[in-house]
Scaffold this motif. Structure first.
Motif, PDB file in Angstrom:
ATOM      1  N   ALA A  14       0.832  -1.211   0.000  1.00 45.78           N
ATOM      2  CA  ALA A  14       0.000   0.000   0.000  1.00 45.78           C
ATOM      3  C   ALA A  14       0.871   1.268   0.000  1.00 45.78           C
ATOM      4  CB  ALA A  14      -0.933   0.011   1.208  1.00 45.78           C
ATOM      5  N   HIS A  29      -0.541  -0.103  11.213  1.00 43.94           N
ATOM      6  CA  HIS A  29      -1.609   0.096  10.238  1.00 43.94           C
ATOM      7  C   HIS A  29      -1.960   1.577  10.141  1.00 43.94           C
ATOM      8  CE1 HIS A  29      -2.474  -4.242  11.034  1.00 43.94           C
ATOM      9  NE2 HIS A  29      -2.559  -4.203   9.725  1.00 43.94           N
ATOM     10  N   ASP A  30      -2.156   2.056   8.921  1.00 48.70           N
ATOM     11  CA  ASP A  30      -2.663   3.410   8.743  1.00 48.70           C
ATOM     12  C   ASP A  30      -4.190   3.371   8.807  1.00 48.70           C
ATOM     13  OD1 ASP A  30      -3.630   2.534   6.270  1.00 48.70           O
ATOM     14  OD2 ASP A  30      -2.164   3.654   5.099  1.00 48.70           O
ATOM     15  N   ALA A  31      -4.851   4.495   8.579  1.00 54.15           N
ATOM     16  CA  ALA A  31      -6.314   4.585   8.693  1.00 54.15           C
ATOM     17  C   ALA A  31      -7.035   3.673   7.694  1.00 54.15           C
ATOM     18  CB  ALA A  31      -6.765   6.029   8.505  1.00 54.15           C
ATOM     19  N   GLN A  32      -6.399   3.358   6.575  1.00 48.93           N
ATOM     20  CA  GLN A  32      -7.009   2.503   5.560  1.00 48.93           C
ATOM     21  C   GLN A  32      -6.577   1.043   5.690  1.00 48.93           C
ATOM     22  OE1 GLN A  32      -5.413   5.562   4.585  1.00 48.93           O
ATOM     23  NE2 GLN A  32      -7.438   6.446   4.939  1.00 48.93           N
TER      24      GLN A  32
END
Length: 112
Positions: free
Chosen positions: A54, A90-93
């Motif tokens: 990602a 983890h990011d927001a997505q």
């Protein structure tokens, strides 16, 4: 989550390494990148795969310093043997952002 002791923490060997090779891992069930990481003279080179597509391409990872747990036993990931667990958040997505020092440090330096 249960509390752990300081000794429990010290049993997890987290070191910094530099990505010296990275390539796509098309055989993985989820998109991933294979990485070869230099952890210095004491630990040496270790390989892993990580679902970091990602935010990263193999080219972006070359030379990047990352943190990894180096004292887990090897784990078979499809046709690839993973020898280290790289650390990320983890990011927001839900994409994974790798953890590494914000300044250059010697490969193999242990987290303190």
């Amino acid at each position: 989550m249960a509390e752990i002791t300081f000794d429990d923490f010290m049993n997890v060997d987290i070191r910094v390494g530099r990505v010296i090779r990275a390539e796509p891992f098309p055989e993985a069930r989820k998109p991933a990148i294979k990485m070869w990481i230099d952890f210095g003279d004491e630990i040496g080179e270790r390989k892993t795969s990580a679902q970091v597509t990602a935010h990263y391409t193999p080219e972006m990872l070359l030379g990047k310093q990352v943190m990894g747990v180096v004292n887990f036993p090897p784990r078979q990931i499809g046709p690839f043997m993973s020898e280290v667990l790289v650390l990320g958040l983890h990011d927001a997505q839900g994409g994974i952002v790798l953890i590494g020092p914000d300044q250059d440090v010697q490969a193999g330096e242990r987290m303190c």
